[in-house]
Design an enzyme around this catalytic site. Structure first.
Site, PDB file in Angstrom:
ATOM      1  N   TYR A 124      -7.599  -0.303   3.823  1.00 36.81           N
ATOM      2  CA  TYR A 124      -8.422  -0.906   2.775  1.00 36.81           C
ATOM      3  C   TYR A 124      -9.852  -1.111   3.284  1.00 36.81           C
ATOM      4  O   TYR A 124     -10.813  -1.036   2.521  1.00 36.81           O
ATOM      5  CB  TYR A 124      -7.810  -2.226   2.326  1.00 36.81           C
ATOM      6  CG  TYR A 124      -8.200  -2.634   0.931  1.00 36.81           C
ATOM      7  CD1 TYR A 124      -8.004  -1.775  -0.151  1.00 36.81           C
ATOM      8  CD2 TYR A 124      -8.769  -3.869   0.678  1.00 36.81           C
ATOM      9  CE1 TYR A 124      -8.361  -2.144  -1.432  1.00 36.81           C
ATOM     10  CE2 TYR A 124      -9.129  -4.255  -0.596  1.00 36.81           C
ATOM     11  CZ  TYR A 124      -8.928  -3.388  -1.651  1.00 36.81           C
ATOM     12  OH  TYR A 124      -9.297  -3.764  -2.922  1.00 36.81           O
ATOM     13  N   LYS A 135     -14.353  -7.006  -1.515  1.00 35.65           N
ATOM     14  CA  LYS A 135     -13.614  -7.925  -2.388  1.00 35.65           C
ATOM     15  C   LYS A 135     -13.814  -9.380  -1.954  1.00 35.65           C
ATOM     16  O   LYS A 135     -13.853 -10.284  -2.797  1.00 35.65           O
ATOM     17  CB  LYS A 135     -12.127  -7.576  -2.400  1.00 35.65           C
ATOM     18  CG  LYS A 135     -11.797  -6.269  -3.103  1.00 35.65           C
ATOM     19  CD  LYS A 135     -12.237  -6.250  -4.552  1.00 35.65           C
ATOM     20  CE  LYS A 135     -11.761  -4.996  -5.271  1.00 35.65           C
ATOM     21  NZ  LYS A 135     -12.276  -4.928  -6.673  1.00 35.65           N
TER      22      LYS A 135
END
Length: 210
Positions: free
Chosen positions: A110, A117
């Site tokens: 990720y 995020k």
């Protein structure tokens, strides 16, 4: 498609394709939205991007350009959209953006998107203070992994779904409808006193440990 569905239900649509990182485009969509609908009640920010190279290997290998692009598209577009639309948002308008647990814990492959995020969730809190002065709200939905086009760009995503399912208290992964239902609630008057929050819809995955 979505346009046909909404129009068949008696609603009206305005579809404008463009680049949210372009200031002139942002001005255009506000102008056209105001012309067609006047005030608006809800905004759903579902925009994120990172290069494939930035989603694999060691995180520290991310290039400055890839980092900048990921943050610009995945985070700053939310700030820009809220700023541009604030003047035509109704008094009790609500905004929702989409996040993921990779903002809090390291998720394999990720990488830079996890950092983006985390920044997105921080932006939600700061925007909540700005918007709250005028009665408007903003929250983030943190959904479990869902099979989407963007998820396909994450290496080993199928394995992630499988391993998640084994740890989820409810024993099942979530889907797009689960995410949509939570977003609909947060955008509705029923959530009138919820703002600046990150709300999970992940079957309880976020409460578990290895």
């Amino acid at each position: 498609n979505t346009k046909d569905y909404i129009e068949n239900m008696g609603g009206e649509c305005l579809f404008i394709a463009g680049d949210l990182t372009d200031r002139e485009f942002s001005k255009l969509i506000v102008k056209e939205t105001l012309k067609k609908f006047g005030k608006i009640d809800i905004i759903v920010h579902s925009v994120a991007f990172a290069s494939r190279e930035a989603l694999s290997g060691r995180f520290m290998e991310v290039t400055r350009d890839d980092f900048r692009v990921a943050m610009d598209i995945s985070v700053y577009t939310l700030i820009a959209v809220v700023k541009k639309f604030e003047r035509i948002m109704s008094d009790d308008a609500s905004v929702v953006t989409l996040s993921y647990y990779g903002s809090e814990k390291v998720v394999p492959n990720y990488n830079v998107m996890g950092v983006a995020k985390a920044a997105l969730e921080a932006a939600v809190r700061y925007l909540a203070v700005d918007l709250g002065k005028n009665g408007k709200r903003i929250n983030a939905v943190s959904a479990g992994p869902i099979k989407t086009l963007s998820a396909a760009g994450i290496s080993g995503f199928k394995s992630l779904l499988s391993s998640n399912e084994q740890r989820i208290p409810l024993g099942r992964n979530v889907d797009i409808e689960d995410c949509g239902n939570l977003a609909a609630f947060l955008l509705s008057p029923k959530a009138k006193n919820i703002t600046g929050s990150v709300i999970y819809v992940d079957g309880g995955f976020n409460i578990t440990a290895m």
